[in-house]
Design an enzyme around this catalytic site. Structure first.
Site, PDB file in Angstrom:
ATOM      1  N   LYS A 197       0.857  -1.184   0.000  1.00 16.35           N
ATOM      2  CA  LYS A 197       0.000   0.000   0.000  1.00 16.35           C
ATOM      3  C   LYS A 197       0.894   1.235   0.000  1.00 16.35           C
ATOM      4  O   LYS A 197       1.716   1.420   0.901  1.00 16.35           O
ATOM      5  CB  LYS A 197      -0.905  -0.006   1.231  1.00 16.35           C
ATOM      6  CG  LYS A 197      -1.774   1.244   1.319  1.00 16.35           C
ATOM      7  CD  LYS A 197      -2.789   1.162   2.436  1.00 16.35           C
ATOM      8  CE  LYS A 197      -3.581   2.460   2.529  1.00 16.35           C
ATOM      9  NZ  LYS A 197      -4.539   2.458   3.628  1.00 16.35           N
ATOM     10  N   ARG A 207     -10.506  10.632   2.054  1.00 15.31           N
ATOM     11  CA  ARG A 207     -10.367  11.398   3.297  1.00 15.31           C
ATOM     12  C   ARG A 207     -11.642  12.204   3.534  1.00 15.31           C
ATOM     13  O   ARG A 207     -12.064  12.390   4.671  1.00 15.31           O
ATOM     14  CB  ARG A 207      -9.130  12.303   3.222  1.00 15.31           C
ATOM     15  CG  ARG A 207      -7.843  11.529   2.869  1.00 15.31           C
ATOM     16  CD  ARG A 207      -6.977  11.210   4.046  1.00 15.31           C
ATOM     17  NE  ARG A 207      -5.993  10.173   3.722  1.00 15.31           N
ATOM     18  CZ  ARG A 207      -4.724  10.378   3.378  1.00 15.31           C
ATOM     19  NH1 ARG A 207      -4.240  11.608   3.322  1.00 15.31           N
ATOM     20  NH2 ARG A 207      -3.928   9.365   3.109  1.00 15.31           N
ATOM     21  N   ARG A 218       1.134  10.108   5.483  1.00  7.98           N
ATOM     22  CA  ARG A 218       1.350   8.771   6.044  1.00  7.98           C
ATOM     23  C   ARG A 218       2.668   8.170   5.538  1.00  7.98           C
ATOM     24  O   ARG A 218       2.804   6.953   5.438  1.00  7.98           O
ATOM     25  CB  ARG A 218       0.204   7.850   5.626  1.00  7.98           C
ATOM     26  CG  ARG A 218      -1.191   8.359   5.947  1.00  7.98           C
ATOM     27  CD  ARG A 218      -2.178   7.212   5.916  1.00  7.98           C
ATOM     28  NE  ARG A 218      -3.567   7.635   5.847  1.00  7.98           N
ATOM     29  CZ  ARG A 218      -4.259   8.145   6.865  1.00  7.98           C
ATOM     30  NH1 ARG A 218      -3.679   8.341   8.020  1.00  7.98           N
ATOM     31  NH2 ARG A 218      -5.520   8.476   6.696  1.00  7.98           N
ATOM     32  N   GLU A 234       7.295  -6.801   1.115  1.00  7.90           N
ATOM     33  CA  GLU A 234       6.062  -6.657   1.909  1.00  7.90           C
ATOM     34  C   GLU A 234       5.146  -7.865   1.706  1.00  7.90           C
ATOM     35  O   GLU A 234       4.539  -8.363   2.659  1.00  7.90           O
ATOM     36  CB  GLU A 234       5.330  -5.362   1.516  1.00  7.90           C
ATOM     37  CG  GLU A 234       6.001  -4.086   2.019  1.00  7.90           C
ATOM     38  CD  GLU A 234       5.750  -3.829   3.509  1.00  7.90           C
ATOM     39  OE1 GLU A 234       5.104  -4.664   4.172  1.00  7.90           O
ATOM     40  OE2 GLU A 234       6.220  -2.780   4.006  1.00  7.90           O
ATOM     41  N   LYS A 249      -2.326  -1.551  -3.717  1.00  5.53           N
ATOM     42  CA  LYS A 249      -3.170  -0.362  -3.629  1.00  5.53           C
ATOM     43  C   LYS A 249      -2.299   0.882  -3.665  1.00  5.53           C
ATOM     44  O   LYS A 249      -1.313   0.920  -2.931  1.00  5.53           O
ATOM     45  CB  LYS A 249      -3.934  -0.426  -2.306  1.00  5.53           C
ATOM     46  CG  LYS A 249      -4.818   0.756  -2.014  1.00  5.53           C
ATOM     47  CD  LYS A 249      -5.419   0.571  -0.663  1.00  5.53           C
ATOM     48  CE  LYS A 249      -6.246   1.791  -0.320  1.00  5.53           C
ATOM     49  NZ  LYS A 249      -6.783   1.731   1.007  1.00  5.53           N
ATOM     50  N   SER A 275     -10.301   5.815  -4.341  1.00  3.51           N
ATOM     51  CA  SER A 275     -11.200   6.965  -4.472  1.00  3.51           C
ATOM     52  C   SER A 275     -10.755   7.981  -5.520  1.00  3.51           C
ATOM     53  O   SER A 275     -11.570   8.491  -6.293  1.00  3.51           O
ATOM     54  CB  SER A 275     -11.334   7.655  -3.109  1.00  3.51           C
ATOM     55  OG  SER A 275     -10.068   8.076  -2.624  1.00  3.51           O
ATOM     56  N   TYR A 314     -15.349   1.162  -6.542  1.00  5.91           N
ATOM     57  CA  TYR A 314     -16.606   1.822  -6.175  1.00  5.91           C
ATOM     58  C   TYR A 314     -17.658   1.635  -7.266  1.00  5.91           C
ATOM     59  O   TYR A 314     -18.821   1.951  -7.049  1.00  5.91           O
ATOM     60  CB  TYR A 314     -16.351   3.304  -5.875  1.00  5.91           C
ATOM     61  CG  TYR A 314     -15.419   3.485  -4.686  1.00  5.91           C
ATOM     62  CD1 TYR A 314     -15.910   3.388  -3.386  1.00  5.91           C
ATOM     63  CD2 TYR A 314     -14.049   3.697  -4.859  1.00  5.91           C
ATOM     64  CE1 TYR A 314     -15.063   3.504  -2.294  1.00  5.91           C
ATOM     65  CE2 TYR A 314     -13.186   3.824  -3.777  1.00  5.91           C
ATOM     66  CZ  TYR A 314     -13.701   3.727  -2.502  1.00  5.91           C
ATOM     67  OH  TYR A 314     -12.855   3.832  -1.421  1.00  5.91           O
TER      68      TYR A 314
HETATM   69  C1  PBG Z   1      -7.020   3.474   5.644  1.00  5.66           C
HETATM   70  C2  PBG Z   1      -7.520   3.394   4.255  1.00  5.66           C
HETATM   71  C3  PBG Z   1      -7.455   4.384   3.273  1.00  5.66           C
HETATM   72  C4  PBG Z   1      -8.074   3.877   2.143  1.00  5.66           C
HETATM   73  C5  PBG Z   1      -8.521   2.602   2.462  1.00  5.66           C
HETATM   74  N1  PBG Z   1      -8.143   2.312   3.767  1.00  5.66           N
HETATM   75  C6  PBG Z   1      -6.964   5.763   3.349  1.00  5.66           C
HETATM   76  C7  PBG Z   1      -5.543   6.034   3.550  1.00  5.66           C
HETATM   77  O1  PBG Z   1      -4.685   5.149   3.630  1.00  5.66           O
HETATM   78  O2  PBG Z   1      -5.247   7.220   3.666  1.00  5.66           O
HETATM   79  C8  PBG Z   1      -8.207   4.607   0.864  1.00  5.66           C
HETATM   80  C9  PBG Z   1      -9.200   4.055  -0.093  1.00  5.66           C
HETATM   81  C10 PBG Z   1      -9.525   4.982  -1.195  1.00  5.66           C
HETATM   82  O3  PBG Z   1      -8.872   6.018  -1.390  1.00  5.66           O
HETATM   83  O4  PBG Z   1     -10.482   4.674  -1.930  1.00  5.66           O
HETATM   84  N2  PBG Z   1      -7.967   2.964   6.551  1.00  5.66           N
END
Ligand code: PBG
Length: 327
Positions: A197, A207, A218, A234, A249, A275, A314
């Protein structure tokens, strides 16, 4: 004048020919619908940066899950937005917390007809918006966070989740969750590890979707976009720790990573079309700059071609409906 000996165009002459010779095709069963539930809502709340996606109430979430079953969608991935947050994300470990209740409600609605997945992460539950708890210097404390993830995982399993998705990128999270599940008697609950990730700008709309309180970024726990080999490390660690499936991801900017992981993984590989990927296509389509349906289908097919066995998107329900109608 010499004519071509080989004419690949022959196999493109008709729609039927193209359909028959297609190397990859999408199937609703491989799609997973990510869904948000927000505590205390009486009406579903639109998310402005993700047109068409809602913060659900319990009722609309149950309806969305039932509809996913109707459409043959493979699974649902649940994210909860609590009414109040604190430094340690205690709503995440509360059996009556929004996410744990939503898991139970969805499970009561669909039983085993849909794979119910849930997010094991603190960012929706902490007042600082980080995926773990902070130490005295404001740095995310890996090992203290692990202990909380273990308790969250057990509550989610107790509520009825089939698959847990630890998305916080803490070192050792899969091992701790596996151990906690086994100790509590949940040997059959699976883990899809967010193995690779990346710290991505494309999480922006998420967010908003979870009303994130995050200041900063992060980058001390999510991977750096500059790294490719590290993704394999990983994945190897997560497999060693007991991951049943692994995930890459985001998806579209990381198709090389997805192909690498698909080439070496002995377990199913998931990819999350996040997203920002959703928002980009929706925004361009809303301006009539691209053909919406074709762009969606092409983007998801690209993720499949790169090697994903499971795709979180989505558009899962809408795509499944299109696939059903074109049969
Ligand atoms: C963290 C999490 C995130 C997403 C899924 N799980 C946000 C992040 O890491 O900042 C993002 C998913 C998306 O953007 O559709 N719980």
């Amino acid at each position: 004048m010499s004519f071509p000996q080989h004419r690949p165009r022959r196999l493109r002459t008709t729609a039927a020919m193209r359909r028959m010779t297609a190397e990859y095709r999408l199937d609703p069963a491989e799609l997973v619908l990510p869904a948000f539930i927000r505590e205390g809502l009486t009406e579903p709340n639109p998310i402005s940066s993700m047109p068409g996606v809602l913060q659900h109430t319990t009722e609309t979430l149950k309806r969305a899950a039932a509809e996913a079953v109707e459409l043959g969608v493979g699974g649902i991935m649940l994210f909860g937005i609590p009414e109040s947050r604190d430094a340690t994300g205690s709503a995440g470990t509360d059996p009556d917390g929004v996410l744990n209740k939503a898991i139970a409600d969805v499970r009561a609605e669909v039983g085993d007809d849909l794979v119910i997945m849930s997010d094991v992460c603190l960012d929706e539950f902490t007042d600082h918006g980080h995926c773990g708890v902070l130490d005295a210097n404001g740095v995310v404390d890996n090992d203290t966070t692990l202990e909380i993830y273990g308790r969250m995982a057990v509550e989610q399993a107790r509520a009825g989740a089939h698959v847990l998705g630890p998305s916080g990128m803490m070192d050792g999270q899969v091992a701790v969750i596996r151990q906690a599940l086994d100790d509590a008697g949940f040997q059959d609950v699976s883990i899809v590890a967010y193995a690779a990730k990346y710290a991505s700008a494309f999480y922006g709309p998420f967010r908003e979707a979870v009303d994130s309180q995050l200041q900063g970024d992060r980058r001390t726990y999510q991977m750096d976009a500059a790294n490719r080999r590290e993704a394999l490390l990983e994945v190897e660690l997560d497999l060693e720790e007991g991951a049943d499936m692994v995930m890459v991801k985001p998806a579209m900017s990381y198709l090389d990573i997805l192909a690498d992981v698909a080439a070496m993984s002995p377990v199913p590989v998931a990819a999350y079309q996040i997203s920002g990927e959703y928002a980009m296509i929706e925004a361009a389509a809303a301006n009539d700059w691209i053909d919406r349906r074709r762009a969606i289908e092409e983007s998801v097919l690209g993720i499949k071609r790169a090697g994903a066995n499971i795709i979180l998107t989505y558009w899962a329900a809408e795509l499944a409906a299109w696939l059903k109608e074109s049969k």
